[in-house]
Design an enzyme around this catalytic site. Structure first.
Site, short mmCIF file in Angstrom:
data_model
loop_
_atom_site.label_atom_id
_atom_site.label_comp_id
_atom_site.label_asym_id
_atom_site.label_seq_id
_atom_site.Cartn_x
_atom_site.Cartn_y
_atom_site.Cartn_z
N HIS A 217 -2.62 4.48 -1.17
CA HIS A 217 -4.15 4.15 -1.45
C HIS A 217 -4.93 5.16 -2.34
CE1 HIS A 217 -5.10 6.13 1.65
NE2 HIS A 217 -5.63 5.11 2.27
N ASN A 220 -8.32 7.89 -2.36
CA ASN A 220 -8.96 7.66 -1.21
C ASN A 220 -8.09 8.73 -0.17
OD1 ASN A 220 -9.70 4.90 -2.88
ND2 ASN A 220 -10.73 6.30 -1.85
N ASP A 276 -5.42 -3.45 2.00
CA ASP A 276 -5.70 -2.46 3.17
C ASP A 276 -7.35 -3.62 3.86
OD1 ASP A 276 -6.41 -0.22 3.98
OD2 ASP A 276 -8.21 1.08 3.13
#
Length: 385
Positions: A217, A220, A276
């Protein structure tokens, strides 16, 4: 007896090009090829008038769906529920994901994954173990009490797990798991992704040299690009061999940052879409439990009580729609970000992520406004509105 079907009436995207006035022929679960829509054929004709047929989506980071969450129920039934729920969003393959947890929980999930392989659960590609060998400084929603270094016993468990699974993806911090450990994991066929990491560019480059091939990701829970230190984000954009997942919901990553990353990324590595997703995906729940903490669903986001993002209220078709409509990514490229690029990232591009001759008959049928009308795995319909 051979099962042969010709899907007609749709515009077909094979992963590289669009085809009009053609039919997709699937025999015994594999793509036989494209023929002119009005050609004589012994295949059973399946109408898909006015739709788009596109390669099925592959989600390499999905914590849960349909009420199931691996951290809460590390079982075969949970894996089956997750994979089945994702089909309504065009997913034909996924890596159910366990975030940082205890050794017994990891062992239970690996056993459940091995059982899913044995039973041939549709859409199950393997597992993603996101932690526990991460950076506490970049923990995100992971429980810091469970984050720890990787020891030899951990490494041996991962090597054993790979022998039971077709695909094993692990997320580790480059400053926590060293090049020697990464080299041993990668040599065994484990896909090593750097994430939840405060690593420097030099540390990430060393991890990539050792065999890490992915980042988790992008933007992040990781070191950001700066004027004197490029960090993990800068390393991903600069190092050609690194692929990276990204959560494209307009919350995890600002649209401007997402657009800059797409323009800046050096290949052949690519940025691909991940959901996610959590147990709440595919339900109307407003909250759920994650490792003893309540996660709240509000305004398109999932957050702990302190506001920390905890997964995403997102499905792959939503991410495709977002990067196409909000970021301006051409539709064919947005589709590749959800199919071909993740397939390449896990070395499954021989028969996934495209609809060329010999590929698996895994595809989604979409409406013009990018809603899923039906999903097919191995030529079998697994979802339809």
């Amino acid at each position: 007896m051979t099962t042969k079907q010709a899907f007609t009436g749709a515009r077909i995207f094979d992963g590289a090009e669009w085809h009009d006035h053609m039919a997709l022929v699937v025999a015994d679960g594999r793509v036989e090829g494209l023929i002119a829509a009005d050609s004589p054929t012994d295949a059973i004709r399946v109408p898909a008038d006015g739709a788009m047929i596109v390669p099925g989506f592959l989600d390499l980071q999905v914590n849960g769906a349909g009420g199931a969450l691996l951290n809460e129920t590390p079982t075969l039934d949970a894996i089956r529920t997750i994979c089945a729920t994702l089909t309504q969003f065009g997913c034909t393959g996924s890596l159910p994901t366990l975030i940082t947890d205890t050794v017994p929980k990891n062992e239970a999930v690996i056993a459940a994954g091995a059982a899913a392989v044995e039973q041939g659960v549709p859409g199950f590609l393997g597992l993603h173990l996101e932690g526990p060998h991460l950076s506490i400084a970049r923990k995100g929603a992971h429980d810091p009490a469970l984050i720890r270094p990787m020891d030899e016993a951990d490494l041996q468990r991962l090597l054993a797990a790979k022998r039971a699974l077709p695909t094993l993806l692990i997320t580790v911090a480059a400053e926590t798991v060293g090049p020697e450990q990464i080299s041993r994991l990668a040599a065994a066929g484990i896909i090593v992704s750097i994430g939840h990491s405060d690593a420097s560019y030099v540390q990430v480059a060393a991890a990539a040299e050792a065999g890490a091939s992915m980042a988790t990701h992008l933007f992040n829970a990781q070191s950001q690009i700066g004027n004197r230190e490029p960090g993990l984000v800068g390393a991903v954009l600069d190092l050609p061999g690194l692929d990276a997942g990204i959560i494209a919901d307009g919350i995890h990553v600002h649209p401007t940052s997402l657009g800059i990353a797409l323009r800046a990324k050096r290949g052949p590595g690519q940025i691909f879409l991940v959901s996610d997703a959590m147990s709440i995906t595919g339900t109307d729940w407003t909250e759920f439990e994650l490792t003893g903490r309540t996660v709240y669903r509000k305004d398109g986001a999932l957050r702990l009580a302190d506001g920390t993002l905890a997964g995403a209220d997102l499905a792959m078709i939503d991410a495709i729609r977002y990067v196409h409509q909000a970021i301006g990514v051409p539709l064919d490229e947005a589709l590749r970000m959800a199919s071909l690029y993740p397939a390449r990232a896990i070395h499954a591009e021989a028969d996934r992520g495209h609809l060329t001759k010999g590929a698996r008959g895994d595809f989604a049928v979409l409406s013009d406004d990018l809603k899923v009308r039906s999903t097919w795995i191995g030529g079998e319909k697994v979802f339809a509105v």
